[in-house]
Design an enzyme around this catalytic site. Sequence first.
Site, PDB file in Angstrom:
ATOM      1  N   LYS A   1       0.951   9.089 -15.916  1.00  0.00           N
ATOM      2  CA  LYS A   1      -0.373   9.738 -16.088  1.00  0.00           C
ATOM      3  C   LYS A   1      -1.475   8.694 -15.939  1.00  0.00           C
ATOM      4  O   LYS A   1      -2.513   8.928 -15.320  1.00  0.00           O
ATOM      5  CB  LYS A   1      -0.430  10.419 -17.462  1.00  0.00           C
ATOM      6  CG  LYS A   1      -1.675  11.253 -17.704  1.00  0.00           C
ATOM      7  CD  LYS A   1      -2.855  10.454 -18.227  1.00  0.00           C
ATOM      8  CE  LYS A   1      -4.046  11.358 -18.485  1.00  0.00           C
ATOM      9  NZ  LYS A   1      -5.271  10.611 -18.797  1.00  0.00           N
TER      10      LYS A   1
ATOM     11  N   HIS B   1     -10.588   1.942 -25.383  1.00  0.00           N
ATOM     12  CA  HIS B   1     -10.826   3.382 -25.225  1.00  0.00           C
ATOM     13  C   HIS B   1     -12.011   3.836 -26.063  1.00  0.00           C
ATOM     14  O   HIS B   1     -12.916   4.504 -25.586  1.00  0.00           O
ATOM     15  CB  HIS B   1      -9.581   4.123 -25.734  1.00  0.00           C
ATOM     16  CG  HIS B   1      -8.889   4.912 -24.688  1.00  0.00           C
ATOM     17  ND1 HIS B   1      -8.431   4.365 -23.527  1.00  0.00           N
ATOM     18  CD2 HIS B   1      -8.558   6.227 -24.646  1.00  0.00           C
ATOM     19  CE1 HIS B   1      -7.838   5.295 -22.812  1.00  0.00           C
ATOM     20  NE2 HIS B   1      -7.912   6.437 -23.466  1.00  0.00           N
TER      21      HIS B   1
HETATM   22  C1  MEV Z   1      -4.716   7.393 -20.850  1.00  0.00           C
HETATM   23  O1  MEV Z   1      -5.461   8.254 -20.044  1.00  0.00           O
HETATM   24  C2  MEV Z   1      -3.650   6.704 -20.033  1.00  0.00           C
HETATM   25  C3  MEV Z   1      -2.688   5.824 -20.837  1.00  0.00           C
HETATM   26  O2  MEV Z   1      -2.080   6.583 -21.890  1.00  0.00           O
HETATM   27  C4  MEV Z   1      -1.635   5.345 -19.865  1.00  0.00           C
HETATM   28  C5  MEV Z   1      -0.468   4.632 -20.500  1.00  0.00           C
HETATM   29  O3  MEV Z   1      -0.141   4.901 -21.674  1.00  0.00           O
HETATM   30  O4  MEV Z   1       0.161   3.831 -19.780  1.00  0.00           O
HETATM   31  C6  MEV Z   1      -3.392   4.668 -21.479  1.00  0.00           C
END
Ligand code: MEV
Length: 441
Positions: free
Chosen positions: A279, A392
């Site tokens: 994702k 984030h």
């Molecule tokens: C968030 O949009 C995407 C992540 O969860 C990808 C990952 O966990 O590798 C940060």
Amino acid sequence: MQKPVEGFSKFTKEEKIKWLVDQYCDNPKEAGETLRRYWHQDPHVQKRHDEFIENTLSNYYLPFAIAPNFLINERLYAIPMAIEESSVVAAASKAAKFWLSRGGFKATVIGTEKVGQVHFLYHGDKNKLHAFFATVKESLIASAKPITKNMEKRGGGIKEIELRDKTHTTEGYYQLHCTFETLDAMGANFINSCLEQFADTLKDEAKEHKPFTDREKNIEVIMSILSNYVPNCLVRAEVSCPVSALGEDDIDPETFAKKMVQAVAIAKNDPHRAVTHNKGIMNGIDAVVVATGNDFRAIEAGVHAYASKDGHYSSLTHAEIDDGIFKFWMEVPLALGTVGGLTSLHPLVKLALEILQKPTAKELMQIVAVAGLAQNFAALRSLVTTGIQKGHMKMHLLNLLNQLGATEKEKETLVAHFKTATVSNASVKEALENVRNGHHD
Ligand code: MEV
């Protein structure tokens, strides 16, 4: 009580809005105003957007950003991205900058083969069908000439048509499995038009085929459609550098390299992790695919199918440490176009392609794959070091402040405050209250 509507698509836009807001919205006046507020000021541009789909009422905005400093095959790109998720562009930019000083990204197109299928039923002698196919194959190709002529002039067209026996899955079920080269076009319309022509020719020729019995003459076409699974329309993106060069202020390079390899190994083996891992890759891929007017649903479907190609859903990226060198790479199927579709119609798509130096479809495949790899590198780098939430939530801060109705001045004060404090829903609310009560330092 809502009522069904007759002939809605024939209503004028104002009639559609009126019908909708009266039936479904708490405050019809305000809802109508919201829809109108997002109309483009130039009626010609608006009309063009209206005509992309049916029943258009307004435009749906997504942020359009760029991630600069992407060195790909020795060429420097600023990559346009259209996406709503706060941290994606920041993460891409960070990964671009990281690899800029370590040799940049390499990308290679492995193949450009597109696929389409005619699914049909034939009840009778298999050998006779195979013999019929051998005689009719050239006619199938010839019948599609009016469609393929221009594509052929440019070096593309139909590559192969294969008869596939699928009777082990469904009684009497066969396919024409067809492959195409569509050059700089994504090619969906081209492929579907060819397939529908093949289907008609197949049925017509079968009716005239003397060795067939009446039953055998009656080929029933179920459907003709391209496949979004294109494992031979494949691009590889990679980065590598000595492990010792991986370090930054906050990271010991050996530990970091090992943790990266372990993080990828986890995603290879555990589907729960693999889906989230991939994702993150799609955060980068989709954002560029949307910005360049390509079909992100097709890309998503094809990429996830590819992630399961070995029988279980797995990581799309790979990582290893080989003789002191850290290597990180990915191969993904990407059927993209830089001509046709929205490419010359949507002003921002046109601009996005200009920003990318008017790439060929192959170049766009490379850029998009690199955006995906960079996104995964950035996500894993955060995950195995500081954790994802720090970055984030920093990026999400402005969304939280906007939700709470903070003024520009309050936002400025609180962005400065949260440079050194932890962002959470509660901490932002509390800090805003403190500012409003004059308690802020
Ligand atoms: C968030 O949009 C995407 C992540 O969860 C990808 C990952 O966990 O590798 C940060």
